[in-house]
Write an enzyme that holds these catalytic residues in place. Structure first.
Site, PDB file in Angstrom:
ATOM      1  N   ARG A 266     -10.509  11.648   5.376  1.00 51.32           N
ATOM      2  CA  ARG A 266     -10.681  10.668   5.492  1.00 51.32           C
ATOM      3  C   ARG A 266     -12.255   9.595   6.193  1.00 51.32           C
ATOM      4  O   ARG A 266     -12.243   8.947   6.953  1.00 51.32           O
ATOM      5  CB  ARG A 266      -9.306  10.145   6.674  1.00 51.32           C
ATOM      6  CG  ARG A 266      -9.197   9.001   6.491  1.00 51.32           C
ATOM      7  CD  ARG A 266      -7.561   8.352   7.375  1.00 51.32           C
ATOM      8  NE  ARG A 266      -7.194   6.854   6.598  1.00 51.32           N
ATOM      9  CZ  ARG A 266      -5.908   7.020   6.952  1.00 51.32           C
ATOM     10  NH1 ARG A 266      -4.934   7.356   8.024  1.00 51.32           N
ATOM     11  NH2 ARG A 266      -5.734   5.460   5.949  1.00 51.32           N
TER      12      ARG A 266
ATOM     13  N   GLU B  56       0.911  -1.249  -0.127  1.00 48.39           N
ATOM     14  CA  GLU B  56      -0.230  -0.078  -0.039  1.00 48.39           C
ATOM     15  C   GLU B  56       1.369   1.569   0.179  1.00 48.39           C
ATOM     16  O   GLU B  56       1.906   1.912   1.137  1.00 48.39           O
ATOM     17  CB  GLU B  56      -0.848   0.682   0.902  1.00 48.39           C
ATOM     18  CG  GLU B  56      -2.331   1.352   1.229  1.00 48.39           C
ATOM     19  CD  GLU B  56      -2.360   1.558   2.241  1.00 48.39           C
ATOM     20  OE1 GLU B  56      -2.166   0.472   3.817  1.00 48.39           O
ATOM     21  OE2 GLU B  56      -3.885   2.054   2.294  1.00 48.39           O
TER      22      GLU B  56
ATOM     23  N   GLU C 227     -12.106   2.102   4.816  1.00 48.02           N
ATOM     24  CA  GLU C 227     -11.213   2.695   6.108  1.00 48.02           C
ATOM     25  C   GLU C 227     -11.134   3.941   6.409  1.00 48.02           C
ATOM     26  O   GLU C 227     -10.677   4.335   5.227  1.00 48.02           O
ATOM     27  CB  GLU C 227     -10.051   2.122   5.368  1.00 48.02           C
ATOM     28  CG  GLU C 227      -8.545   2.245   6.531  1.00 48.02           C
ATOM     29  CD  GLU C 227      -6.978   1.861   6.096  1.00 48.02           C
ATOM     30  OE1 GLU C 227      -6.689   1.650   6.523  1.00 48.02           O
ATOM     31  OE2 GLU C 227      -6.807   2.864   5.357  1.00 48.02           O
TER      32      GLU C 227
HETATM   33  C1  LER Z   1      -3.490   1.423   6.205  1.00 49.09           C
HETATM   34  O1  LER Z   1      -4.241   0.859   5.331  1.00 49.09           O
HETATM   35  C2  LER Z   1      -3.888   2.931   5.540  1.00 49.09           C
HETATM   36  O2  LER Z   1      -4.004   3.456   5.032  1.00 49.09           O
HETATM   37  C3  LER Z   1      -2.344   3.224   6.776  1.00 49.09           C
HETATM   38  O3  LER Z   1      -2.831   4.937   6.631  1.00 49.09           O
HETATM   39  C4  LER Z   1      -2.207   3.217   8.096  1.00 49.09           C
HETATM   40  O4  LER Z   1      -1.672   3.675   8.649  1.00 49.09           O
HETATM   41 MN    MN Z   2      -5.272   2.428   3.733  1.00 46.62          MN
END
Ligand code: LER
Ligand code: MN
Length: 275
Positions: free
Chosen positions: A215, A150, A244
């Site tokens: 977020r 990621e 998320e």
């Molecule tokens: C985890 O999926 C993520 O997006 C990060 O911001 C974790 O710190």
């Molecule tokens: Mn993430």
């Protein structure tokens, strides 16, 4: 595409997940809202019973597309690029345990902040990252589990900030068991164009996280999600998009708002294609 919701299996300092201490309740409400799967953020899989989780998932007809591993860094400091060998080795061992756990749940394993934040010695960081990820990926290939790298924004780590960084790293690893996880929150900070970078990432695209610019749930900020949905449709992405997001104003409402918005933007795409 399939809709996922990220939940933590234990209390955590990482804010963009929901955890109410009751896994059965989290599974029940994810299923009731219409999610297809739950992505589990796990600190240490050795404290969990995969058979019990499989049973819960079966009961609520939920898949478990991926396991998040960042809590091992956030709560315990384990990471693949730490100057201390004992810490790097402990991170590798934890990722191997996560891989065995994921194999039991037919899930992929996310490599997020467990790679570390990076130091003033980027060459050494890259060398450790490559060497240790190669070991974790070799083990994952034997277990037939996918790893997901990621890209994470610069305010959280210096290592692998962009889609281009992630693709370069995966190409160096030279395995088909490592794919990219794209998170719109990080992309909004790092990419010149979210949609353009999705298209570039396509050959290695394995999983997606949705959160808006703040977020919060998609639709609560200023990312152009209808354009993102159109791009994912256009490239034929059919796998999971996991929410998320900060549990704002609370976990239930953000989960509900997110799925309503997703249904709206993806149905809109369908209607657009039909007309
Ligand atoms: C985890 O999926 C993520 O997006 C990060 O911001 C974790 O710190
Ligand atoms: Mn993430």
């Amino acid at each position: 595409m399939k809709k996922g919701l990220v939940i933590s299996t234990s209390p955590t300092r990482f804010a963009a997940v929901s955890h109410d201490g009751d896994l059965a309740h989290a599974f029940r409400s994810a299923a009731a809202f219409g999610y297809d799967g739950v992505e589990l953020a796990v600190r240490n899989p050795n404290s969990l019973d995969p058979a019990a989780i499989r049973q819960l998932a079966g009961e609520y007809k939920l898949a478990i597309p991926a396991i998040g591993t960042g809590q091992a860094f956030g709560e315990e400091g384990l990471n693949l690029t730490d100057p201390a060998k004992t810490v790097r080795e402990a991170a590798i061992e934890r990722l191997k345990a996560q891989t065995a756990f994921a194999a039991e749940l037919n899930a992929a394993v996310i490599i997020g902040l467990i790679r570390g934040r990076g130091s003033d010695d980027p060459e050494r960081d890259q060398a450790y990252l490559l060497e240790n990820l190669a070991e974790v990926a070799g083990n994952a290939a034997v277990m037939d589990v996918k790893l997901l790298i990621e890209p994470i924004n610069r305010y959280e780590t210096r290592l692998v900030n962009t889609v281009a960084d992630g693709m370069a790293l995966i190409r160096q690893l030279n395995t088909n068991h490592v794919l990219l996880l794209l998170d719109t929150f990080h992309m909004n900070i790092e990419e010149p164009s979210i949609c353009g970078s999705i298209v570039k990432a396509l050959p290695l695209l394995g999983h997606v996280h949705f959160a808006d610019s703040n977020r919060r749930f998609p639709g609560a900020g200023h990312i152009d999600f209808p354009a993102v949905a159109a791009t994912l449709d256009a490239v034929g992405y059919q796998d999971y998009i996991s929410m998320e997001m900060l549990p704002w104003p609370d976990a239930e409402q953000s989960a509900r708002e997110a799925i309503q918005y997703l249904n709206q933007i993806f149905n809109y795409q369908l209607q657009g294609m039909q007309s």
